[in-house]
Design a protein around this motif. Sequence first.
Motif, PDB file in Angstrom:
ATOM      1  N   GLY A 230       0.831  -1.196   0.000  1.00 54.32           N
ATOM      2  CA  GLY A 230       0.000   0.000   0.000  1.00 54.32           C
ATOM      3  C   GLY A 230       0.862   1.239   0.000  1.00 54.32           C
ATOM      4  N   TRP A 231       0.406   2.267   0.684  1.00 54.81           N
ATOM      5  CA  TRP A 231       1.054   3.575   0.595  1.00 54.81           C
ATOM      6  C   TRP A 231       1.820   3.895   1.874  1.00 54.81           C
ATOM      7  CZ3 TRP A 231       0.869   8.187   3.252  1.00 54.81           C
ATOM      8  CH2 TRP A 231       1.460   9.293   2.612  1.00 54.81           C
ATOM      9  N   GLY A 232       3.055   4.352   1.712  1.00 49.05           N
ATOM     10  CA  GLY A 232       3.741   5.044   2.777  1.00 49.05           C
ATOM     11  C   GLY A 232       4.799   4.318   3.565  1.00 49.05           C
ATOM     12  N   PHE A 233       5.878   5.063   3.854  1.00 49.20           N
ATOM     13  CA  PHE A 233       6.903   4.781   4.855  1.00 49.20           C
ATOM     14  C   PHE A 233       7.939   3.728   4.482  1.00 49.20           C
ATOM     15  CE2 PHE A 233       3.289   6.473   7.322  1.00 49.20           C
ATOM     16  CZ  PHE A 233       3.902   7.642   7.751  1.00 49.20           C
ATOM     17  N   GLU A 234       7.834   3.097   3.319  1.00 48.86           N
ATOM     18  CA  GLU A 234       8.894   2.155   2.950  1.00 48.86           C
ATOM     19  C   GLU A 234      10.216   2.877   2.708  1.00 48.86           C
ATOM     20  OE1 GLU A 234       7.860   3.876  -0.820  1.00 48.86           O
ATOM     21  OE2 GLU A 234       6.563   3.129   0.777  1.00 48.86           O
ATOM     22  N   ASP A 235      10.147   4.133   2.242  1.00 45.48           N
ATOM     23  CA  ASP A 235      11.380   4.882   2.011  1.00 45.48           C
ATOM     24  C   ASP A 235      11.971   5.399   3.324  1.00 45.48           C
ATOM     25  OD1 ASP A 235       9.213   6.593   2.291  1.00 45.48           O
ATOM     26  OD2 ASP A 235       9.590   7.704   0.443  1.00 45.48           O
ATOM     27  N   THR A 236      11.121   5.830   4.256  1.00 49.00           N
ATOM     28  CA  THR A 236      11.621   6.268   5.558  1.00 49.00           C
ATOM     29  C   THR A 236      12.300   5.117   6.285  1.00 49.00           C
ATOM     30  OG1 THR A 236       9.797   7.856   5.717  1.00 49.00           O
ATOM     31  CG2 THR A 236      10.991   7.365   7.748  1.00 49.00           C
ATOM     32  N   GLU A 237      11.686   3.932   6.219  1.00 50.88           N
ATOM     33  CA  GLU A 237      12.272   2.782   6.889  1.00 50.88           C
ATOM     34  C   GLU A 237      13.624   2.434   6.275  1.00 50.88           C
ATOM     35  OE1 GLU A 237      13.531  -1.014   7.986  1.00 50.88           O
ATOM     36  OE2 GLU A 237      12.855  -0.616   5.932  1.00 50.88           O
ATOM     37  N   TRP A 238      13.711   2.491   4.948  1.00 46.33           N
ATOM     38  CA  TRP A 238      14.991   2.208   4.281  1.00 46.33           C
ATOM     39  C   TRP A 238      16.046   3.230   4.714  1.00 46.33           C
ATOM     40  CZ3 TRP A 238      18.346   4.933   1.287  1.00 46.33           C
ATOM     41  CH2 TRP A 238      19.384   4.201   0.708  1.00 46.33           C
ATOM     42  N   ALA A 239      15.667   4.484   4.755  1.00 53.03           N
ATOM     43  CA  ALA A 239      16.622   5.534   5.114  1.00 53.03           C
ATOM     44  C   ALA A 239      17.128   5.369   6.546  1.00 53.03           C
ATOM     45  CB  ALA A 239      15.990   6.905   4.927  1.00 53.03           C
ATOM     46  N   LEU A 240      16.269   4.942   7.454  1.00 53.17           N
ATOM     47  CA  LEU A 240      16.709   4.730   8.835  1.00 53.17           C
ATOM     48  C   LEU A 240      17.740   3.614   8.915  1.00 53.17           C
ATOM     49  CD1 LEU A 240      13.288   5.126  10.670  1.00 53.17           C
ATOM     50  CD2 LEU A 240      15.279   6.617  10.936  1.00 53.17           C
ATOM     51  N   ARG A 241      17.579   2.560   8.104  1.00 54.40           N
ATOM     52  CA  ARG A 241      18.593   1.496   8.080  1.00 54.40           C
ATOM     53  C   ARG A 241      19.874   1.975   7.395  1.00 54.40           C
ATOM     54  NH1 ARG A 241      16.921  -2.784   4.815  1.00 54.40           N
ATOM     55  NH2 ARG A 241      14.965  -1.767   4.221  1.00 54.40           N
ATOM     56  N   ALA A 242      19.718   2.702   6.294  1.00 54.97           N
ATOM     57  CA  ALA A 242      20.889   3.168   5.554  1.00 54.97           C
ATOM     58  C   ALA A 242      21.745   4.112   6.396  1.00 54.97           C
ATOM     59  CB  ALA A 242      20.444   3.865   4.274  1.00 54.97           C
ATOM     60  N   ALA A 243      21.096   4.903   7.246  1.00 59.83           N
ATOM     61  CA  ALA A 243      21.825   5.874   8.054  1.00 59.83           C
ATOM     62  C   ALA A 243      22.798   5.209   9.017  1.00 59.83           C
ATOM     63  CB  ALA A 243      20.848   6.765   8.811  1.00 59.83           C
ATOM     64  N   HIS A 244      22.584   3.938   9.326  1.00 56.82           N
ATOM     65  CA  HIS A 244      23.520   3.217  10.194  1.00 56.82           C
ATOM     66  C   HIS A 244      24.807   2.838   9.458  1.00 56.82           C
ATOM     67  CE1 HIS A 244      20.896   2.897  13.662  1.00 56.82           C
ATOM     68  NE2 HIS A 244      19.921   2.453  12.897  1.00 56.82           N
ATOM     69  N   LEU A 245      24.770   2.859   8.129  1.00 53.18           N
ATOM     70  CA  LEU A 245      25.936   2.468   7.350  1.00 53.18           C
ATOM     71  C   LEU A 245      26.767   3.657   6.898  1.00 53.18           C
ATOM     72  CD1 LEU A 245      24.319  -0.312   5.123  1.00 53.18           C
ATOM     73  CD2 LEU A 245      25.565  -0.571   7.273  1.00 53.18           C
ATOM     74  N   GLY A 246      26.178   4.825   6.908  1.00 51.00           N
ATOM     75  CA  GLY A 246      26.900   6.022   6.500  1.00 51.00           C
ATOM     76  C   GLY A 246      25.942   7.187   6.367  1.00 51.00           C
ATOM     77  N   PRO A 247      26.473   8.395   6.236  1.00 51.26           N
ATOM     78  CA  PRO A 247      25.605   9.573   6.170  1.00 51.26           C
ATOM     79  C   PRO A 247      24.809   9.648   4.874  1.00 51.26           C
ATOM     80  CG  PRO A 247      27.884  10.186   5.756  1.00 51.26           C
ATOM     81  CD  PRO A 247      27.898   8.747   6.178  1.00 51.26           C
ATOM     82  N   ILE A 248      23.580  10.146   4.973  1.00 52.78           N
ATOM     83  CA  ILE A 248      22.769  10.457   3.802  1.00 52.78           C
ATOM     84  C   ILE A 248      22.999  11.930   3.483  1.00 52.78           C
ATOM     85  CG2 ILE A 248      20.434  10.632   2.868  1.00 52.78           C
ATOM     86  CD1 ILE A 248      19.633   8.346   4.736  1.00 52.78           C
ATOM     87  N   LEU A 249      23.560  12.191   2.319  1.00 56.17           N
ATOM     88  CA  LEU A 249      23.853  13.553   1.904  1.00 56.17           C
ATOM     89  C   LEU A 249      22.571  14.234   1.436  1.00 56.17           C
ATOM     90  CD1 LEU A 249      26.038  15.706   1.134  1.00 56.17           C
ATOM     91  CD2 LEU A 249      26.107  14.611  -1.114  1.00 56.17           C
ATOM     92  N   HIS A 250      22.391  15.477   1.834  1.00 55.25           N
ATOM     93  CA  HIS A 250      21.260  16.267   1.347  1.00 55.25           C
ATOM     94  C   HIS A 250      21.781  17.407   0.489  1.00 55.25           C
ATOM     95  CE1 HIS A 250      17.657  14.573   3.361  1.00 55.25           C
ATOM     96  NE2 HIS A 250      18.582  14.061   4.153  1.00 55.25           N
TER      97      HIS A 250
END
Length: 303
Positions: free
Chosen positions: A187-207
């Motif tokens: 359905g809709w929502g939050f799969e990208d937020t969840e991915w980003a929270l895991r990715a942030a443990h491996l290195g910084p997310i550049l904005h």
Amino acid sequence: MLKLGAATAPVRLSILTPFFRCDPTPLLAAMASAPAGVEFVLLDDGSGSAELLARVLTSAAALRAPVRVIVWEKNRGRAAGRNRLVAEAAGDYVLFLDADMIPDCPRFLERWLEVAESEPLAAFGGLSLRKATRTAETALHHNLFGASDCRDAEGRARAPAQFTASANLLVRRDLLAQLPFDSGFVGWGFEDTEWALRAAHLGPILHVDNPATHAGLDDVETLIRKSEEAGPNFARLAAKHPSAVRSFSAHRLAQALRLAPARAALRRACAWLARDPLSATPMIVRRAALKLYRASCYAEHLT
């Protein structure tokens, strides 16, 4: 799979676009002069429309870049679709662009190639409404999106994972091989937020500031339906990342609403205000009502 064109240079960047009954041809037209080293991979996630697919293939054939189009008979959802696109990508980096996005800058892809030269794990370019059309039906979404989602890089970097979306997201392909999207989100929502929270443990997310317009604004009934769909996904997000999600204002409000009496009546009142049937409700009140409606939907699924 349908293939058009051939690479004339090694692929550096794969543009990945899933679509479900949403026409990505304006997005493709906006990137018709793609620079060398770029490919496009699209996924029809069960749209079931021969007419839509024909339009996409016609638009894809006009691109000055190799294109592959994958067609699924049944809809499998946003997370599964993105994982399938990653598996097909050939670039060192992938750029997720939703079908209803329009790049703000003519040098949009060139800028992303420049960002990739610094070899970040992931980078988010931001969202805007610069090229969006505001109508009476989409006025609430326009207002809500502008207030909540349109932030510059400095503002997003204060909470980099929370303010990362998959609508304009550059990621190193080898990272996605070890860190796919969780296909349990449907359905809709939050799969990208969840991915980003895991990715942030491996290195910084550049904005960075390389925004794209969210042109596919929703009417109120669609916003309400998506709010209801998002309830189980928000609960899944909170269960997987309880510490991080406790800091989200939506989570604090949802937890408070779990204790509220007559939650169903509250949702009905919020939906009525958001719809504004009398055309008399101030926009700030409509926006607050929709946020309360969403949080109440989340509250139904939190434990």
